[in-house]
Design a protein around this motif. Structure first.
Motif, PDB file in Angstrom:
ATOM      1  N   PRO A 152       0.820  -1.226   0.000  1.00  0.00           N
ATOM      2  CA  PRO A 152       0.000   0.000   0.000  1.00  0.00           C
ATOM      3  C   PRO A 152       0.849   1.268   0.000  1.00  0.00           C
ATOM      4  O   PRO A 152       0.481   2.262  -0.632  1.00  0.00           O
ATOM      5  CB  PRO A 152      -0.821  -0.138   1.282  1.00  0.00           C
ATOM      6  N   LEU A 153       1.987   1.236   0.700  1.00  0.00           N
ATOM      7  CA  LEU A 153       2.867   2.398   0.734  1.00  0.00           C
ATOM      8  C   LEU A 153       3.449   2.691  -0.641  1.00  0.00           C
ATOM      9  O   LEU A 153       3.554   3.845  -1.056  1.00  0.00           O
ATOM     10  CB  LEU A 153       3.997   2.173   1.745  1.00  0.00           C
ATOM     11  N   PHE A 154       3.816   1.629  -1.386  1.00  0.00           N
ATOM     12  CA  PHE A 154       4.343   1.827  -2.733  1.00  0.00           C
ATOM     13  C   PHE A 154       3.256   2.384  -3.652  1.00  0.00           C
ATOM     14  O   PHE A 154       3.514   3.280  -4.465  1.00  0.00           O
ATOM     15  CB  PHE A 154       4.883   0.516  -3.297  1.00  0.00           C
ATOM     16  N   SER A 155       2.029   1.880  -3.529  1.00  0.00           N
ATOM     17  CA  SER A 155       0.924   2.395  -4.342  1.00  0.00           C
ATOM     18  C   SER A 155       0.702   3.873  -4.062  1.00  0.00           C
ATOM     19  O   SER A 155       0.477   4.671  -4.984  1.00  0.00           O
ATOM     20  CB  SER A 155      -0.360   1.606  -4.048  1.00  0.00           C
ATOM     21  N   LEU A 156       0.773   4.250  -2.796  1.00  0.00           N
ATOM     22  CA  LEU A 156       0.598   5.651  -2.427  1.00  0.00           C
ATOM     23  C   LEU A 156       1.730   6.503  -2.985  1.00  0.00           C
ATOM     24  O   LEU A 156       1.498   7.572  -3.581  1.00  0.00           O
ATOM     25  CB  LEU A 156       0.543   5.782  -0.902  1.00  0.00           C
ATOM     26  N   SER A 157       2.967   6.039  -2.839  1.00  0.00           N
ATOM     27  CA  SER A 157       4.125   6.798  -3.310  1.00  0.00           C
ATOM     28  C   SER A 157       4.101   6.976  -4.829  1.00  0.00           C
ATOM     29  O   SER A 157       4.357   8.072  -5.348  1.00  0.00           O
ATOM     30  CB  SER A 157       5.421   6.098  -2.890  1.00  0.00           C
ATOM     31  N   SER A 158       3.777   5.909  -5.536  1.00  0.00           N
ATOM     32  CA  SER A 158       3.757   5.988  -6.996  1.00  0.00           C
ATOM     33  C   SER A 158       2.613   6.876  -7.482  1.00  0.00           C
ATOM     34  O   SER A 158       2.750   7.574  -8.500  1.00  0.00           O
ATOM     35  CB  SER A 158       3.656   4.590  -7.604  1.00  0.00           C
TER      36      SER A 158
END
Length: 331
Positions: free
Chosen positions: A55-61
């Motif tokens: 989820p953190l990667f989805s948010l960052s991207s």
């Protein structure tokens, strides 16, 4: 950002094939390898400490995508946008979020494309420096970018030296014919053979997610037929007739968005070529048209086409809303 977090709930499994493959390569210990897209992409993510679709990667991207559109919107300096343009902006940001908020090769391309406008503002020197950056990317990630970079410079030089949009459009099939001769003489293959081989394998394997495969328009092989197949494909990447004929709401919406997008690009190109108002718009238009030209050689299906084009969506929207009276070039 909500779409980035919830996309797993409404997307089919085939949307995540690339992400799954990259995650697998990361677990195997991928290394930067010349000419290996998956290896080098996986090594990049591994280097920066990303190993899965968290989820953190989805948010960052998703924030990277928003920032990309923000940069190009700001650079356009448009005092207004029409409702149709705003609708297109919403749709393009939606597609970008769908394709690039997971482990993907496209998210890396964004890192190469976003700074393009800053280099373009510096004129020829800036574009040469950007080309060196693109060559590094081509070496390790996608070798067909060498053709893309060469096509960009061809179209850009023609763009700046003519006042005829028809001449610019004519240069594309002529450059494709030159590539057809080169492929035939040097490699002994047809110009559309890369796509044909990939799709033949998919057909033999009964791949069920390839309904939008780009099939040869003319049967048989040879230098001329291969060239004609690619030229027709180039046109149907901008006017996706095969998708329209499928008749489903999803493909009709995609087709409408693609047609509107290229109509507005070519309209802006026609104005720019006559007025020579902005070198930046000229460079951006040449970049997009060059990429679509090279895509006509290699794209196996329309789904891959829309996904691979997603890093260019902010730049495309910049072209569309850069009004002829807005002086965006350097002085």
């Amino acid at each position: 950002m909500m779409v980035a977090q919830l996309k797993d709930l409404f997307l089919k499994d085939n949307f995540f094939l690339d992400a799954t493959t990259i995650a697998t390569f990361i677990r195997w210990g991928a290394e930067f390898t010349i000419g290996s897209s998956y290896q080098s992409t996986s090594a990049f993510y591994d280097t920066i400490g990303i190993s899965d679709n968290s989820p953190l990667f989805s948010l960052s991207s998703s924030l990277i995508i928003i920032f990309s559109f923000y940069i190009y919107l700001k650079k356009a300096s448009a005092k207004y946008i029409y409702f149709g343009e705003f609708s297109l902006l919403v749709f393009l940001t939606f597609l970008s979020t769908v394709f690039m908020t997971m482990l993907s090769k496209e998210l890396l391309v964004v890192l190469v494309i976003v700074p393009f406008i800053y280099f373009a503002e510096k004129g020829t020197i800036g574009l040469l420096i950007w080309s060196l950056l693109a060559i590094v990317y081509a070496t390790y990630f996608r070798t067909y970018w060498f053709l893309f970079i060469a096509e960009f410079w061809l179209l850009y030089l023609v763009f700046r030296s003519t006042r005829s949009a028809l001449l610019l459009a004519t240069v594309v099939p002529l450059s494709l014919f030159a590539l057809s001769v080169f492929f035939g003489v040097s490699l002994g293959i047809d110009l559309d053979s890369f796509r044909t081989k990939v799709n033949d394998i998919r057909l033999e394997g009964n791949v069920d997610d390839a309904r939008t495969m780009i099939m040869p328009w003319l049967p048989g092989g040879g230098l001329i037929k291969g060239w004609l197949n690619v030229c027709i494909t180039w046109i149907t990447l901008m006017v996706p007739l095969p998708l329209i004929l499928m008749g489903t709401p999803y493909y009709l919406i995609i087709s409408y968005a693609v047609i509107v997008m290229y109509y507005k690009i070519w309209r802006r190109v026609t104005i720019e070529i006559k007025q020579k108002n902005s070198e930046v718009v000229s460079a951006c238009a040449a970049l997009v048209l060059a990429y679509v030209t090279i895509q006509s050689l290699f794209e196996p299906d329309y789904g891959s086409y829309v996904r691979h084009l997603s890093p260019f969506y902010p730049l495309i929207f910049f072209i569309i809303i850069s009004r002829p009276h807005s002086r965006t070039s350097h002085t």
